[in-house]
Design a protein around this motif. Structure first.
Motif, PDB file in Angstrom:
ATOM      1  N   LYS A  50       2.501 -32.286 -38.535  1.00  0.00           N
ATOM      2  CA  LYS A  50       3.667 -32.347 -38.279  1.00  0.00           C
ATOM      3  C   LYS A  50       3.871 -31.441 -39.517  1.00  0.00           C
ATOM      4  CE  LYS A  50       5.806 -30.369 -35.175  1.00  0.00           C
ATOM      5  NZ  LYS A  50       5.666 -28.955 -35.321  1.00  0.00           N
TER       6      LYS A  50
ATOM      7  N   ASP B  24       2.087 -29.165 -41.312  1.00  0.00           N
ATOM      8  CA  ASP B  24       2.022 -27.762 -40.713  1.00  0.00           C
ATOM      9  C   ASP B  24       3.452 -26.766 -40.823  1.00  0.00           C
ATOM     10  OD1 ASP B  24      -0.319 -28.179 -39.153  1.00  0.00           O
ATOM     11  OD2 ASP B  24       1.066 -28.427 -37.850  1.00  0.00           O
ATOM     12  N   VAL B  25       4.410 -28.050 -41.447  1.00  0.00           N
ATOM     13  CA  VAL B  25       5.890 -27.517 -41.594  1.00  0.00           C
ATOM     14  C   VAL B  25       6.201 -26.748 -42.865  1.00  0.00           C
ATOM     15  CG1 VAL B  25       8.605 -27.767 -42.199  1.00  0.00           C
ATOM     16  CG2 VAL B  25       7.298 -28.947 -39.758  1.00  0.00           C
TER      17      VAL B  25
ATOM     18  N   SER C 292       6.316 -22.639 -43.995  1.00  0.00           N
ATOM     19  CA  SER C 292       7.215 -22.790 -44.677  1.00  0.00           C
ATOM     20  C   SER C 292       6.926 -21.862 -46.132  1.00  0.00           C
ATOM     21  CB  SER C 292       8.067 -23.220 -45.850  1.00  0.00           C
ATOM     22  OG  SER C 292       7.376 -24.522 -46.760  1.00  0.00           O
TER      23      SER C 292
ATOM     24  N   TYR D   4      12.957 -21.506 -43.367  1.00  0.00           N
ATOM     25  CA  TYR D   4      12.174 -22.139 -42.501  1.00  0.00           C
ATOM     26  C   TYR D   4      11.806 -24.209 -41.758  1.00  0.00           C
ATOM     27  CZ  TYR D   4       7.172 -22.990 -40.254  1.00  0.00           C
ATOM     28  OH  TYR D   4       6.065 -22.819 -39.648  1.00  0.00           O
TER      29      TYR D   4
ATOM     30  N   GLN E 244      12.765 -25.693 -38.179  1.00  0.00           N
ATOM     31  CA  GLN E 244      11.411 -27.268 -37.590  1.00  0.00           C
ATOM     32  C   GLN E 244      12.346 -28.552 -38.020  1.00  0.00           C
ATOM     33  OE1 GLN E 244       8.662 -26.173 -36.861  1.00  0.00           O
ATOM     34  NE2 GLN E 244       9.698 -24.025 -37.111  1.00  0.00           N
TER      35      GLN E 244
ATOM     36  N   LYS F 139      13.849 -28.248 -34.972  1.00  0.00           N
ATOM     37  CA  LYS F 139      13.597 -29.098 -33.559  1.00  0.00           C
ATOM     38  C   LYS F 139      12.430 -29.938 -33.628  1.00  0.00           C
ATOM     39  CE  LYS F 139      10.090 -26.439 -31.650  1.00  0.00           C
ATOM     40  NZ  LYS F 139       8.279 -25.113 -31.828  1.00  0.00           N
ATOM     41  N   ASP F 140      12.295 -30.556 -34.282  1.00  0.00           N
ATOM     42  CA  ASP F 140      11.877 -32.233 -34.385  1.00  0.00           C
ATOM     43  C   ASP F 140      12.651 -33.116 -34.736  1.00  0.00           C
ATOM     44  OD1 ASP F 140       9.553 -30.393 -34.465  1.00  0.00           O
ATOM     45  OD2 ASP F 140       8.928 -30.022 -36.542  1.00  0.00           O
TER      46      ASP F 140
END
Length: 282
Positions: free
Chosen positions: A131, A134-135, A139, A163, A167, A170-171
């Protein structure tokens, strides 16, 4: 052309820069394919160096005073500038960032990826590290997409921070964004003006005009953004021992759009979620 305080590149020069960008991308691809438990970061360094040399280039990292390697390999809580060594052995589940650059002719490329070393690992650790990578990668593409529409360069940093924060909300993770280390212009030298921030700053920054070529490189942690430099004088690590990730691409703005010089497809796949289509010059 330097009336903007930094050198703008012509379309012909950007095409030449693409060669160095592709050599950089090829080196990173070869390293990615070689990453496995038990391999040393010095072995990865040789793979990158051999790849660049086979394509008619040479390592621009080796041109940095005091540095003698082709890549930087930063593991787990190391963010950037990790030095390859024979005794730095990758383990299953490590999160490792590989930074690499090539010079062909008088032009440079610079790019970085983050990889989770495959193998048996606690699923929660794997998910958390993936994660983070990915973040950070997302970005980067958010910043590149912003560059395609930006009037001023500092809009890139705003997009990157927006961004990452979205995220994180959200996480349920408070990601850290390094502020001491930022992106940069690139061309005849690997590091040129202007600075490319990964966060909001006061002021607009330079105008985004055709000929601007920059390396955008968010560096993100899973905890505090406070860092320290280790005893080797190079490796930057998080003070709280949280994991870190680093992604980077060299990107050109030209009179028809943008072109990601260090992506094999020019940035097509990465920019698609943002509704941006890169435009190659050849």
């Amino acid at each position: 052309m330097a009336r903007h305080g930094f050198e703008l590149k012509t379309n012909e020069q950007i095409i030449l820069m693409r060669e160095a960008g592709l050599a950089t991308a090829a080196a990173l691809k070869a390293v990615r394919e070689a990453i496995k438990p038990g391999i040393s970061t010095l072995e990865l360094d040789k793979i990158a160096d051999d790849t660049i040399n086979s394509l008619g280039g040479h390592s621009n990292f080796q041109l940095v005073p005091g540095y003698s390697h082709t890549i930087c390999a930063s593991i787990n809580d190391e963010v950037v500038h990790g030095i390859p060594a024979v005794n730095r052995i990758l383990q299953a589940g490590d999160i490792v960032s590989i930074d690499c650059g090539a010079e062909i002719g008088e032009w440079n490329g610079d790019s970085a990826i983050t990889v989770i070393v495959p193998g048996e690992i606690n699923p929660d650790t794997l998910a958390r590290r993936q994660k983070l990578s990915d973040v950070t990668e997302g970005s980067l593409w958010a910043g590149i997409a912003a560059l395609a529409k930006a009037k001023h360069l500092n809009q890139v940093g705003e997009a990157i921070q927006d961004y990452i924060e979205a995220q994180g909300q959200k996480d349920g993770i408070n990601y850290g964004i390094l502020e001491e280390y930022v992106g940069h212009g690139i061309g005849r030298s690997m590091h040129e003006d202007p600075a490319v921030y990964n966060y909001r700053v006061r002021g607009n920054g330079p105008k985004v005009v055709p000929g601007l070529v920059v390396a955008i490189e968010p560096m993100v942690t899973a905890g505090s953004a406070v860092t320290k430099v280790l005893g080797d004088g190079w490796t930057v690590s998080t003070k709280d021992a949280s994991d870190a990730s680093h992604w980077e691409h060299s990107v050109a703005v030209h009179d028809r759009g943008i072109w990601v010089l260090t992506a094999e497809d020019g940035g097509v796949a990465g920019l698609a979620p943002f509704g941006v289509v890169p435009v190659p010059l050849n």
